[in-house]
Write a protein that holds these residues in place. Sequence first.
Motif, PDB file in Angstrom:
ATOM      1  N   GLU A   1       0.821  -1.200   0.000  1.00  0.00           N
ATOM      2  CA  GLU A   1       0.000   0.000   0.000  1.00  0.00           C
ATOM      3  C   GLU A   1       0.862   1.259   0.000  1.00  0.00           C
ATOM      4  OE1 GLU A   1      -3.102   0.268   2.928  1.00  0.00           O
ATOM      5  OE2 GLU A   1      -3.440  -1.903   2.894  1.00  0.00           O
ATOM      6  N   ALA A   2       0.400   2.260  -0.758  1.00  0.00           N
ATOM      7  CA  ALA A   2       1.031   3.579  -0.770  1.00  0.00           C
ATOM      8  C   ALA A   2      -0.069   4.631  -0.704  1.00  0.00           C
ATOM      9  CB  ALA A   2       1.854   3.757  -2.044  1.00  0.00           C
ATOM     10  N   ALA A   3       0.210   5.741   0.001  1.00  0.00           N
ATOM     11  CA  ALA A   3      -0.785   6.792   0.187  1.00  0.00           C
ATOM     12  C   ALA A   3      -0.616   7.958  -0.791  1.00  0.00           C
ATOM     13  CB  ALA A   3      -0.731   7.315   1.620  1.00  0.00           C
ATOM     14  N   ASN A   4       0.437   7.902  -1.624  1.00  0.00           N
ATOM     15  CA  ASN A   4       0.633   8.950  -2.630  1.00  0.00           C
ATOM     16  C   ASN A   4       1.594   8.452  -3.711  1.00  0.00           C
ATOM     17  OD1 ASN A   4       3.468   9.684  -1.922  1.00  0.00           O
ATOM     18  ND2 ASN A   4       2.537  10.339   0.002  1.00  0.00           N
ATOM     19  N   GLY A   5       1.755   9.261  -4.737  1.00  0.00           N
ATOM     20  CA  GLY A   5       2.588   8.875  -5.869  1.00  0.00           C
ATOM     21  C   GLY A   5       4.052   8.666  -5.527  1.00  0.00           C
TER      22      GLY A   5
ATOM     23  N   PRO B   1       5.989  -4.842  -8.369  1.00  0.00           N
ATOM     24  CA  PRO B   1       4.736  -5.611  -8.317  1.00  0.00           C
ATOM     25  C   PRO B   1       4.214  -5.936  -9.713  1.00  0.00           C
ATOM     26  CG  PRO B   1       4.332  -3.300  -7.819  1.00  0.00           C
ATOM     27  CD  PRO B   1       5.820  -3.468  -7.887  1.00  0.00           C
ATOM     28  N   ALA B   2       3.425  -6.990  -9.787  1.00  0.00           N
ATOM     29  CA  ALA B   2       2.854  -7.427 -11.063  1.00  0.00           C
ATOM     30  C   ALA B   2       1.773  -6.471 -11.540  1.00  0.00           C
ATOM     31  CB  ALA B   2       2.275  -8.835 -10.919  1.00  0.00           C
ATOM     32  N   LEU B   3       1.174  -5.734 -10.588  1.00  0.00           N
ATOM     33  CA  LEU B   3       0.067  -4.846 -10.936  1.00  0.00           C
ATOM     34  C   LEU B   3      -0.002  -3.697  -9.938  1.00  0.00           C
ATOM     35  CD1 LEU B   3      -2.988  -5.308 -12.655  1.00  0.00           C
ATOM     36  CD2 LEU B   3      -3.553  -4.935 -10.285  1.00  0.00           C
ATOM     37  N   VAL B   4      -0.440  -2.525 -10.431  1.00  0.00           N
ATOM     38  CA  VAL B   4      -0.621  -1.345  -9.588  1.00  0.00           C
ATOM     39  C   VAL B   4      -2.028  -0.813  -9.810  1.00  0.00           C
ATOM     40  CG1 VAL B   4       0.166   1.015  -9.093  1.00  0.00           C
ATOM     41  CG2 VAL B   4       1.821  -0.718  -9.833  1.00  0.00           C
ATOM     42  N   THR B   5      -2.743  -0.517  -8.715  1.00  0.00           N
ATOM     43  CA  THR B   5      -3.978   0.251  -8.834  1.00  0.00           C
ATOM     44  C   THR B   5      -3.636   1.654  -8.356  1.00  0.00           C
ATOM     45  OG1 THR B   5      -4.826  -0.236  -6.607  1.00  0.00           O
ATOM     46  CG2 THR B   5      -5.407  -1.789  -8.375  1.00  0.00           C
ATOM     47  N   MET B   6      -4.003   2.664  -9.144  1.00  0.00           N
ATOM     48  CA  MET B   6      -3.538   4.032  -8.892  1.00  0.00           C
ATOM     49  C   MET B   6      -4.692   5.020  -8.849  1.00  0.00           C
ATOM     50  SD  MET B   6      -0.654   5.921  -8.669  1.00  0.00           S
ATOM     51  CE  MET B   6       0.644   4.972  -9.463  1.00  0.00           C
ATOM     52  N   ASP B   7      -4.784   5.743  -7.733  1.00  0.00           N
ATOM     53  CA  ASP B   7      -5.712   6.860  -7.630  1.00  0.00           C
ATOM     54  C   ASP B   7      -5.107   8.037  -8.415  1.00  0.00           C
ATOM     55  OD1 ASP B   7      -7.863   8.442  -6.762  1.00  0.00           O
ATOM     56  OD2 ASP B   7      -6.955   8.882  -4.832  1.00  0.00           O
ATOM     57  N   ILE B   8      -5.926   9.026  -8.757  1.00  0.00           N
ATOM     58  CA  ILE B   8      -5.419  10.188  -9.500  1.00  0.00           C
ATOM     59  C   ILE B   8      -5.104  11.354  -8.565  1.00  0.00           C
ATOM     60  CG2 ILE B   8      -6.009  11.964 -11.206  1.00  0.00           C
ATOM     61  CD1 ILE B   8      -5.461   9.373 -12.544  1.00  0.00           C
ATOM     62  N   THR B   9      -6.081  11.768  -7.768  1.00  0.00           N
ATOM     63  CA  THR B   9      -5.924  12.952  -6.932  1.00  0.00           C
ATOM     64  C   THR B   9      -5.371  12.561  -5.568  1.00  0.00           C
ATOM     65  OG1 THR B   9      -7.826  13.904  -8.061  1.00  0.00           O
ATOM     66  CG2 THR B   9      -7.118  14.979  -6.043  1.00  0.00           C
TER      67      THR B   9
ATOM     68  N   GLU C   1       1.279  15.162  -2.324  1.00  0.00           N
ATOM     69  CA  GLU C   1       2.690  14.855  -2.613  1.00  0.00           C
ATOM     70  C   GLU C   1       2.950  14.699  -4.106  1.00  0.00           C
ATOM     71  OE1 GLU C   1       5.015  14.447   0.054  1.00  0.00           O
ATOM     72  OE2 GLU C   1       3.423  14.758   1.508  1.00  0.00           O
ATOM     73  N   MET C   2       2.284  13.730  -4.731  1.00  0.00           N
ATOM     74  CA  MET C   2       2.404  13.514  -6.180  1.00  0.00           C
ATOM     75  C   MET C   2       1.126  12.849  -6.670  1.00  0.00           C
ATOM     76  SD  MET C   2       5.071  11.141  -8.343  1.00  0.00           S
ATOM     77  CE  MET C   2       6.523  12.127  -7.984  1.00  0.00           C
ATOM     78  N   ASP C   3       0.544  13.425  -7.721  1.00  0.00           N
ATOM     79  CA  ASP C   3      -0.702  12.872  -8.264  1.00  0.00           C
ATOM     80  C   ASP C   3      -0.452  11.572  -9.033  1.00  0.00           C
ATOM     81  OD1 ASP C   3      -0.776  13.502 -11.438  1.00  0.00           O
ATOM     82  OD2 ASP C   3       0.329  15.063 -10.368  1.00  0.00           O
ATOM     83  N   GLY C   4      -1.533  10.872  -9.327  1.00  0.00           N
ATOM     84  CA  GLY C   4      -1.434   9.576  -9.988  1.00  0.00           C
ATOM     85  C   GLY C   4      -0.912   9.630 -11.405  1.00  0.00           C
ATOM     86  N   ILE C   5      -1.269  10.656 -12.173  1.00  0.00           N
ATOM     87  CA  ILE C   5      -0.789  10.755 -13.560  1.00  0.00           C
ATOM     88  C   ILE C   5       0.733  10.876 -13.582  1.00  0.00           C
ATOM     89  CG2 ILE C   5      -0.853  12.121 -15.693  1.00  0.00           C
ATOM     90  CD1 ILE C   5      -3.553  10.845 -15.240  1.00  0.00           C
ATOM     91  N   THR C   6       1.280  11.738 -12.725  1.00  0.00           N
ATOM     92  CA  THR C   6       2.740  11.898 -12.650  1.00  0.00           C
ATOM     93  C   THR C   6       3.394  10.593 -12.211  1.00  0.00           C
ATOM     94  OG1 THR C   6       2.448  14.227 -12.102  1.00  0.00           O
ATOM     95  CG2 THR C   6       4.609  13.272 -11.630  1.00  0.00           C
TER      96      THR C   6
END
Length: 118
Positions: free
Chosen positions: A30-34, A46-54, A57-62
């Motif tokens: 688990e990570a709380a930011n980019g 990891p084999a897979l990442v689920t990523m929030d956008i907003t 610290e750092m947004d998901g797109i970056t």
Amino acid sequence: MKILVVDDANLARAMLRKILEDNGYQEVLEAANGLEAIDLYQEHHPALVTMDITMPEMDGITAIKKIMEIDANANIIVCSALGQKEVVMEAISAGAKHFLIKPFEPDTVLKIIKALLS
């Protein structure tokens, strides 16, 4: 098989973790930011990442762009409440393989994860 769940909301991370662990995915990071996501990706690949956008610290797109620089074959699913077409297109062009709008159904999440990991 490791899966990295990235979201600044504790509840969202806990929900995804439960869906994954209830379906046999036991190594959930688990990570709380980019920024945390990039560090964990570099350390664990990891084999897979689920990523929030907003996120702070750092947004998901970056973060997606930086992870794709580390690993051009990274499997990233964007999980966000933001459903605007522009955000979806930006996430896909950054390297995300799929986009889920919150709130999401566990069956949908699992179907997409299984398809990406097969």
